[in-house]
Design an enzyme around this catalytic site. Structure first.
Site, PDB file in Angstrom:
ATOM      1  N   GLU A  23      40.129  18.834  -0.081  1.00  0.00           N
ATOM      2  CA  GLU A  23      40.852  20.380  -0.055  1.00  0.00           C
ATOM      3  C   GLU A  23      39.551  21.411   0.257  1.00  0.00           C
ATOM      4  O   GLU A  23      39.977  22.267   1.117  1.00  0.00           O
ATOM      5  CB  GLU A  23      41.302  20.560  -1.661  1.00  0.00           C
ATOM      6  CG  GLU A  23      41.889  21.975  -1.761  1.00  0.00           C
ATOM      7  CD  GLU A  23      42.557  22.333  -3.116  1.00  0.00           C
ATOM      8  OE1 GLU A  23      42.242  21.544  -3.839  1.00  0.00           O
ATOM      9  OE2 GLU A  23      43.429  23.157  -2.887  1.00  0.00           O
ATOM     10  N   ASP A  80      41.376  15.527  -3.853  1.00  0.00           N
ATOM     11  CA  ASP A  80      41.743  16.703  -4.398  1.00  0.00           C
ATOM     12  C   ASP A  80      40.611  17.137  -5.697  1.00  0.00           C
ATOM     13  O   ASP A  80      40.871  16.137  -6.405  1.00  0.00           O
ATOM     14  CB  ASP A  80      43.044  17.162  -4.863  1.00  0.00           C
ATOM     15  CG  ASP A  80      43.366  18.739  -5.259  1.00  0.00           C
ATOM     16  OD1 ASP A  80      42.311  18.976  -5.524  1.00  0.00           O
ATOM     17  OD2 ASP A  80      44.551  19.068  -5.370  1.00  0.00           O
ATOM     18  N   ILE A 129      39.804  19.231  -7.901  1.00  0.00           N
ATOM     19  CA  ILE A 129      40.630  19.654  -9.211  1.00  0.00           C
ATOM     20  C   ILE A 129      42.118  20.320  -8.710  1.00  0.00           C
ATOM     21  O   ILE A 129      42.204  20.974  -7.863  1.00  0.00           O
ATOM     22  CB  ILE A 129      40.053  21.064  -9.878  1.00  0.00           C
ATOM     23  CG1 ILE A 129      38.529  20.939 -10.284  1.00  0.00           C
ATOM     24  CG2 ILE A 129      40.949  21.477 -11.035  1.00  0.00           C
ATOM     25  CD1 ILE A 129      37.789  22.244 -10.755  1.00  0.00           C
ATOM     26  N   ASP A 130      43.101  19.259  -9.048  1.00  0.00           N
ATOM     27  CA  ASP A 130      44.452  19.649  -8.818  1.00  0.00           C
ATOM     28  C   ASP A 130      44.906  20.434  -9.910  1.00  0.00           C
ATOM     29  O   ASP A 130      44.938  19.859 -11.196  1.00  0.00           O
ATOM     30  CB  ASP A 130      45.332  18.630  -8.533  1.00  0.00           C
ATOM     31  CG  ASP A 130      46.818  19.013  -8.134  1.00  0.00           C
ATOM     32  OD1 ASP A 130      46.833  20.112  -7.413  1.00  0.00           O
ATOM     33  OD2 ASP A 130      47.738  18.423  -9.020  1.00  0.00           O
ATOM     34  N   THR A 162      43.984  23.904 -10.042  1.00  0.00           N
ATOM     35  CA  THR A 162      43.087  25.011 -10.072  1.00  0.00           C
ATOM     36  C   THR A 162      43.463  26.144 -10.858  1.00  0.00           C
ATOM     37  O   THR A 162      42.464  26.759 -11.759  1.00  0.00           O
ATOM     38  CB  THR A 162      42.459  25.281  -8.859  1.00  0.00           C
ATOM     39  OG1 THR A 162      41.937  24.213  -8.171  1.00  0.00           O
ATOM     40  CG2 THR A 162      41.393  26.243  -8.873  1.00  0.00           C
ATOM     41  N   ASP A 164      47.104  16.539  -2.448  1.00  0.00           N
ATOM     42  CA  ASP A 164      47.937  16.489  -3.517  1.00  0.00           C
ATOM     43  C   ASP A 164      48.943  15.506  -3.693  1.00  0.00           C
ATOM     44  O   ASP A 164      49.268  15.266  -4.804  1.00  0.00           O
ATOM     45  CB  ASP A 164      48.934  17.754  -3.724  1.00  0.00           C
ATOM     46  CG  ASP A 164      48.163  19.387  -3.427  1.00  0.00           C
ATOM     47  OD1 ASP A 164      47.093  19.262  -4.339  1.00  0.00           O
ATOM     48  OD2 ASP A 164      48.635  20.222  -2.782  1.00  0.00           O
TER      49      ASP A 164
END
Ligand code: IPD
Length: 300
Positions: free
Chosen positions: A93, A113, A115-116, A118, A243
């Protein structure tokens, strides 16, 4: 016929020593194990940072956020993987946001990803996860998603099932939209036309008498809830390949299906998805909703 560059790359990558194939009947075993270790390590960093002060910046819109922890975790995961599997490629990402090309080739490719969720992370809302997917020959091989605040580790490997903390996952078998709990996410665009379509899609599903529509702020964790049978369907416009990659394997291995919003096959780069426990349910959702155009990940 002479192999194309990508075929040569994939063959070279597979032939290379230390490419992560466990050999025999269990290819990519080592890669899957390393992904779990890294997701757990990343999860500890995210969990600790959740309640600390953060430096927050915006990306494509005022609601598209990034923090120093997103960068830290992404750098950690990529640098560790690069050391172990030097021939592999990466789509991630924050690297993409920084201008790297987001193109899936036949080469072994990690789709990350850091931190999905955020926005949740920024607000200390504890629905956040790290997501690591892996594809070879453009086919998703495994996915690892770690919901660090709940210490739930979701894993799925092609042909080998999906699990949460070692418990096998199974999707719901619901086929009737009027009995469905549906999940979605808002996506980063907030212009009036996009919001109108977003709310109109929710309205269409509620008019079709779906039991409810939920938004939890993390696409990957919503997709994991679908894989767990805690919801019957998921749809979204504006989510990215990072994602979706890991979660797609987990849902498929839990018995569910993941398709394009047109009802056709999934295109990981298209920024649109419908997932459900049953094909009937997925088609009902695809027929009910209107398209919101977000462009493609590989054209940005
Ligand atoms: C986002 C979240 C959000 C969804 C977006 C995603 P991020 O990921 O999952 O819920 O609406 O489409 O891109 O930016 O938190 O990694």
């Amino acid at each position: 016929m002479k192999p194309c560059k990508e075929e040569e790359e994939a063959a070279a990558a597979q032939a290379a020593a230390g490419d992560g194939r466990g050999g025999g009947a269990d290819p990519w075993k080592e890669c899957a194990e390393v992904a779990v270790q890294l997701a757990l390590r990343a999860g500890q960093i995210i969990k600790k940072a959740l309640t600390e002060e953060k430096r927050v910046s915006t990306k494509t819109s005022a609601a598209d956020l990034v923090t120093e922890t997103d960068h830290l975790v992404e750098d950690l995961i990529i640098s560790e993987l690069r050391k172990k599997f030097p021939s592999h490629r990466f789509i991630a990402e924050e690297s993409t946001a920084a201008g790297e090309k987001c193109v899936l080739t036949d080469s072994p490719t990690w789709i990350i990803d850091p931190i999905d969720g955020t926005c949740n992370f920024v607000h200390r809302f504890p629905t956040v996860a790290v997501s690591i997917g892996f594809a070879v020959n453009r086919e998703l091989e495994f996915g690892v998603i770690y919901h660090c605040t709940e210490e739930r580790l979701y894993t799925g490997r092609r042909g080998q099932g999906a699990f949460c903390n070692q418990q096998r996952l199974r999707v719901s078998r619901e086929t009737d939209l009027s009995k469905a709990l549906v999940l979605t996410e808002i996506g980063p665009k907030r212009d009036p036309d996009t919001l109108k379509l977003f709310f109109s899609n929710m309205e269409r599903l509620l008019h079709a008498k779906a039991h409810g529509v939920r938004v939890i702020g993390s696409s990957t964790l919503a997709l994991c809830l679908l894989a767990s049978g805690a919801a019957d369907a998921y749809y979204q416009f504006g989510l990215h390949c990072w994602d979706l990659a890991a979660a797609t394997v987990i849902i498929r291995e839990a018995g569910g299906i993941v398709i394009d919003t047109s009802g056709g096959p999934l295109d990981l780069m298209s920024c649109r998805v419908v997932a459900a426990g049953t094909r009937e349910m997925a088609m009902l959702i695809a027929q009910a909703i209107q398209t919101i155009n977000y462009g493609r990940d590989d054209e940005k």
